[in-house]
Write a protein that holds these residues in place. Structure first.
Motif, PDB file in Angstrom:
ATOM      1  N   VAL A  15      -7.287  -0.114   8.649  1.00  0.00           N
ATOM      2  CA  VAL A  15      -7.043   0.845   7.079  1.00  0.00           C
ATOM      3  C   VAL A  15      -6.398  -0.381   5.376  1.00  0.00           C
ATOM      4  CG1 VAL A  15      -5.249   2.824   6.060  1.00  0.00           C
ATOM      5  CG2 VAL A  15      -7.158   3.280   8.107  1.00  0.00           C
ATOM      6  N   MET A  16      -5.173  -0.750   6.299  1.00  0.00           N
ATOM      7  CA  MET A  16      -5.070  -1.880   5.016  1.00  0.00           C
ATOM      8  C   MET A  16      -5.913  -2.822   4.475  1.00  0.00           C
ATOM      9  SD  MET A  16      -1.963  -2.436   3.730  1.00  0.00           S
ATOM     10  CE  MET A  16      -0.478  -2.668   5.387  1.00  0.00           C
ATOM     11  N   SER A  17      -7.016  -3.303   5.618  1.00  0.00           N
ATOM     12  CA  SER A  17      -7.826  -4.279   5.647  1.00  0.00           C
ATOM     13  C   SER A  17      -8.712  -3.540   4.522  1.00  0.00           C
ATOM     14  CB  SER A  17      -8.548  -4.809   6.360  1.00  0.00           C
ATOM     15  OG  SER A  17      -9.832  -5.656   6.388  1.00  0.00           O
ATOM     16  N   TYR A  55      -5.524 -12.183  -0.598  1.00  0.00           N
ATOM     17  CA  TYR A  55      -4.700 -12.697   0.662  1.00  0.00           C
ATOM     18  C   TYR A  55      -4.198 -11.081   0.871  1.00  0.00           C
ATOM     19  CZ  TYR A  55      -5.564 -17.822  -0.579  1.00  0.00           C
ATOM     20  OH  TYR A  55      -6.313 -18.312  -0.614  1.00  0.00           O
ATOM     21  N   ILE A  56      -4.108 -10.929   2.162  1.00  0.00           N
ATOM     22  CA  ILE A  56      -3.483 -10.397   2.941  1.00  0.00           C
ATOM     23  C   ILE A  56      -2.243 -11.125   3.458  1.00  0.00           C
ATOM     24  CG2 ILE A  56      -2.632  -8.760   4.847  1.00  0.00           C
ATOM     25  CD1 ILE A  56      -5.945  -7.592   4.660  1.00  0.00           C
ATOM     26  N   SER A 101       0.861  -1.226  -0.144  1.00  0.00           N
ATOM     27  CA  SER A 101      -0.297  -0.077   0.159  1.00  0.00           C
ATOM     28  C   SER A 101       0.956   1.412   0.124  1.00  0.00           C
ATOM     29  CB  SER A 101      -0.886  -0.230   1.258  1.00  0.00           C
ATOM     30  OG  SER A 101      -0.578   0.459   2.613  1.00  0.00           O
ATOM     31  N   ALA A 102       0.554   2.255  -0.960  1.00  0.00           N
ATOM     32  CA  ALA A 102       1.631   3.345  -0.640  1.00  0.00           C
ATOM     33  C   ALA A 102       0.919   4.154   1.081  1.00  0.00           C
ATOM     34  CB  ALA A 102      -0.017   4.680  -1.159  1.00  0.00           C
ATOM     35  N   LYS A 103      -0.057   3.833   1.904  1.00  0.00           N
ATOM     36  CA  LYS A 103       0.494   4.078   2.799  1.00  0.00           C
ATOM     37  C   LYS A 103       1.328   3.478   3.325  1.00  0.00           C
ATOM     38  CE  LYS A 103      -1.356   2.808   7.459  1.00  0.00           C
ATOM     39  NZ  LYS A 103      -0.508   2.566   7.460  1.00  0.00           N
ATOM     40  N   VAL A 160      -0.426   0.078  -4.124  1.00  0.00           N
ATOM     41  CA  VAL A 160      -2.074   0.650  -4.359  1.00  0.00           C
ATOM     42  C   VAL A 160      -2.695   1.666  -3.105  1.00  0.00           C
ATOM     43  CG1 VAL A 160      -3.131  -1.671  -4.770  1.00  0.00           C
ATOM     44  CG2 VAL A 160      -2.676  -1.080  -3.212  1.00  0.00           C
ATOM     45  N   ASP A 161      -3.069   2.616  -4.138  1.00  0.00           N
ATOM     46  CA  ASP A 161      -3.302   3.486  -3.297  1.00  0.00           C
ATOM     47  C   ASP A 161      -4.335   3.457  -1.887  1.00  0.00           C
ATOM     48  OD1 ASP A 161      -1.883   5.575  -4.715  1.00  0.00           O
ATOM     49  OD2 ASP A 161      -3.246   6.279  -6.166  1.00  0.00           O
ATOM     50  N   THR A 162      -4.242   3.791  -1.011  1.00  0.00           N
ATOM     51  CA  THR A 162      -4.760   4.241   0.541  1.00  0.00           C
ATOM     52  C   THR A 162      -5.619   5.470  -0.116  1.00  0.00           C
ATOM     53  OG1 THR A 162      -3.492   3.087   1.556  1.00  0.00           O
ATOM     54  CG2 THR A 162      -5.212   4.651   3.217  1.00  0.00           C
TER      55      THR A 162
END
Length: 139
Positions: free
Chosen positions: A98-100, A110-111, A41-43, A76-78
């Motif tokens: 937030v990740m979910s 999957y994560i 994630s971009a985050k 991938v953007d958050t």
């Protein structure tokens, strides 16, 4: 198959944090072979930069590590909606929520994280790095 790889797994691989690094590095190998599409994630990117820079003490070296990471992993953007939805999530840790939400919106399968317990109420199935490597072997 598309996975979202949690920050801890990326750092395990990059910093050879044992005993976790073996399976984390296996994920990198599978991503490089294009066996799986993997995202971060971009985050997470700023956290990865910070944690890597603490080890390298070099901005240019850390940025080169990020360039290599970006050649393997899709970023991938958050979005704001992910942050808003995470407020109402059943996941207790807001960052994990937030990740979910980011994973769900990006339709990942999957994560992959070492922190499975905190993701028990995620909208996307969660696997440890070891379990993910086993899952790949069974395909």
């Amino acid at each position: 198959m598309k996975i979202l790889v949690d920050t801890c797994v990326i750092i395990d691989a990059l910093q050879d944090r044992r005993p976790f690094s073996h399976f984390a590095q296996q994920i990198f190998i599978e991503v490089a072979k294009r066996t799986v599409t993997a995202c971060i994630s971009a985050k997470s990117v700023t956290d990865i930069y910070y944690l890597t820079h603490r080890q390298t003490h070099s901005d240019s070296q850390t940025r080169e590590i990020l360039r290599k990471l970006f050649s393997l992993f899709e970023v991938v953007d958050t979005l704001g909606i992910d942050c808003q939805n995470a407020v109402s999530s059943q996941i207790g840790d807001y960052e994990d929520a937030v990740m979910s939400e980011t994973a769900f919106r990006n339709s990942v399968d999957y994560i992959v994280t070492r922190n499975e317990k905190d993701y028990s109420k995620a909208k996307v199935p969660v696997l440890s790095p070891a379990d993910f490597i086993s899952e790949l072997a069974n395909l």
